[in-house]
Write an enzyme that holds these catalytic residues in place. Structure first.
Site, PDB file in Angstrom:
ATOM      1  CG  HIS A   1       4.231 -15.402   8.223  1.00 30.06           C
ATOM      2  ND1 HIS A   1       4.816 -16.030   7.132  1.00 30.06           N
ATOM      3  CD2 HIS A   1       2.955 -16.099   8.504  1.00 30.06           C
ATOM      4  CE1 HIS A   1       4.053 -16.864   6.550  1.00 30.06           C
ATOM      5  NE2 HIS A   1       3.075 -17.245   7.347  1.00 30.06           N
TER       6      HIS A   1
ATOM      7  CB  SER B   1       1.517 -21.063  17.950  1.00 25.67           C
ATOM      8  OG  SER B   1       0.616 -21.055  16.912  1.00 25.67           O
TER       9      SER B   1
ATOM     10  CD  GLU C   1      -8.144 -16.725  22.582  1.00 27.57           C
ATOM     11  OE1 GLU C   1      -8.628 -15.774  22.033  1.00 27.57           O
ATOM     12  OE2 GLU C   1      -7.151 -17.161  22.663  1.00 27.57           O
ATOM     13  CB  ALA C   2      -9.649 -11.839  23.526  1.00 27.83           C
TER      14      ALA C   2
END
Length: 519
Positions: free
Chosen positions: A457, A23, A44-45
């Site tokens: 979250h 995000s 990005e993994a």
């Protein structure tokens, strides 16, 4: 849908390196490409499979939490959650958790962001943040004082609410909880259809909205399946990233800035792997100390969710609609509160935690109501247990450590049982399955401990502020070392009363403006 260019040669250096494509990271990358003549590398993994069928289908999101697209993290058990290990889904794929989440777009209450300003984050009041929420949005209802149109992220409500979702809204009214048109408008207190990142029956992730339109830009390189394992530090500044390419470690330099957007678990881990954190903790792991920031990994916060009040249904649920939910309620656990603190949503089926499934008979046609605490006060930590970049972590949210959190959840669950017995549910409700009856207070506390789960979250582990535990300043720059901006949920000082996709997107939008000198 266009595909990312995966065969672009990897350069030795880029103007910006963004670690993480979720995000926050996706928003930063898009705005840097649009707002400057810079070269940008996104590391990005996870894989590039943002458009896999199980990801794009909104009804199939739940199993993604323990799939090949997940980091497979867990919250450590405590006696407060009956000794259970709680899975904490985090997306390991292009788009991060925006590619695996429940697709809820929700920014909470204005007081959430005013509290950030009061906590030492100058310039982060709701009035400061609202333009960035709006800039991200393409709201189905068009632009208003509170909503944006034409932004990267499409946001829609259900085209046909499932009967359980409709009953939730109507039943709330019978309990005195008002119906509101839009929980992202002037007030969020009440019952409303959910706002979804869904369009045309498909997930609208941060890849769809922010990255796909710039896949072909020659200044953008997206490198998937590459895990960051360290930050390069020279002369008091972060100058690049150590990461793996086909399993081999390499170093790539950033001539302007590294942007860390790996999330509330992996951002503090990468900082600690690089010698940035609490000196005593780093020494205990045998990691060379480079810069003291004792707040790294501290201040972990997450919303506890009780899964769930499960009810027998008089009729089959039928095919799943939307994300399997469709509506939501926000209300106050007690009078006198400034803002709603508890939240509930319907589930078109059985959403009970594994322990609840063991304890109760949930066979046959059922529906569920999940109830959780959005204004939680309990605070935990993320700790490394070894210096291995792939080693185990101690991830502890300390759920229910604060008595007020437990008190609010008791009200939440009891209200959901009241809701199931309203006239609105009369064509559906055929008795309780879990709990199977009304409970005494001690029984209710035990039910909550057995059913406590997560909204997934996690925030706060590299918090923004000006106190000694702050990790970044109010412009999201790492305190005490040049060259690093953090743009993910880890910078949130106080957890907002909402799903975190929207606030983290807003943080990414603001981070880009800070980097470009536009704010």
């Amino acid at each position: 849908m266009p595909r990312p260019v995966t065969n672009r040669p990897l350069l030795k250096a880029y103007d910006y390196i963004v670690v993480g494509s979720g995000s926050g990271g996706a928003a930063v990358a898009r705005r840097l490409i649009e707002g400057a003549d810079a070269t940008v590398l996104v590391i990005e993994a996870g894989s590039a499979e943002f458009d896999a069928p199980e990801i794009t289908d909104p009804t199939r999101w739940v199993p993604l939490g323990r799939s090949r697209h997940d980091w497979l993290y867990d919250y450590a058990p405590t006696e407060r959650v009956a000794g259970r290990t709680i899975g904490i889904p985090r997306g390991k794929v292009l788009g991060g958790s925006s590619s695996t989440n429940a697709m809820m777009w929700y920014r909470g209450h204005s007081a959430d962001y005013d509290a950030w300003g009061a906590a030492g984050c100058d310039g982060w009041s709701f009035a400061d943040c609202l333009p960035y929420f709006k800039r991200a949005e393409d709201w189905e209802g068009g632009e208003t004082a509170f909503r944006g149109a034409g932004g990267p992220l499409r946001i829609e409500t259900s085209k046909a609410l499932h009967p359980v979702a409709q009953a939730l809204i109507e039943g709330a009214g019978e309990l005195g909880i008002p119906r509101i048109a839009d929980p992202n408008s002037e007030t969020n207190e009440g019952a409303a259809p959910s706002n979804f990142n869904i369009s045309g029956g498909k997930r609208w992730s941060s890849v769809t909205g922010y990255l796909a339109p710039i896949f072909g830009n020659p200044r953008l390189t997206i490198l998937c399946n590459s895990q960051a394992v360290g930050l390069m530090i020279e002369n008091g500044a972060i100058v690049g990233v150590q990461h793996l390419v086909e399993g081999q470690p390499i170093e790539t330099r950033a001539t302007t800035q590294v942007v860390l957007a790996a999330g509330a678990i992996d951002t503090p881990r990468l900082l600690m792997l690089s010698g940035i954190g609490d000196p005593e903790e780093l020494a205990s792991l045998g990691i060379e100390f480079r810069h003291a920031l004792p707040g790294v990994g501290k201040n972990l916060q997450d919303h506890p969710l009780v899964q769930a009040v499960v009810c027998r249904s008089k009729q089959p649920m039928g095919p799943a609609l939307d994300n399997g939910g469709g509506s939501m309620i926000n209300w106050k656990s007690r009078s006198g509160l400034l803002q709603p603190d508890i939240h509930a949503f319907p589930v078109q089926g059985n959403s009970a935690e594994p322990r609840i499934r063991e304890l109760y008979d949930l066979s046959g046609d059922v529906f569920s109501i999940g109830a959780g605490l959005m204004h939680s006060k309990s605070i935990g930590h993320v700790k490394m247990l070894s210096s291995d970049p792939f080693g185990p972590l101690d991830i502890q949210p300390n759920y229910l450590a604060e008595p007020s959190d437990l008190d609010a959840l008791i009200v939440a669950v009891e209200t959901m049982m009241d809701l199931a017995e309203t006239r609105a549910f009369s064509d559906l409700f055929d008795g309780f399955s879990a709990p199977s009856r009304r409970l005494s207070k001690p029984e209710m506390i035990d039910f909550i401990r057995q059913g406590c789960s997560t909204f997934f979250h996690p925030v706060g582990t590299a918090k923004m502020g000006n106190d000694e535990m702050a990790v970044v300043d109010a412009r999201l720059k790492l305190r005490g070392l040049d060259g690093l901006t953090i743009a993910d949920a880890s910078v949130i000082p106080i957890i907002p009363t909402c799903n975190t996709h929207a606030p983290v997107t807003m943080i990414g939008e603001r981070a880009a403006d800070f980097l470009l000198g536009a704010a």
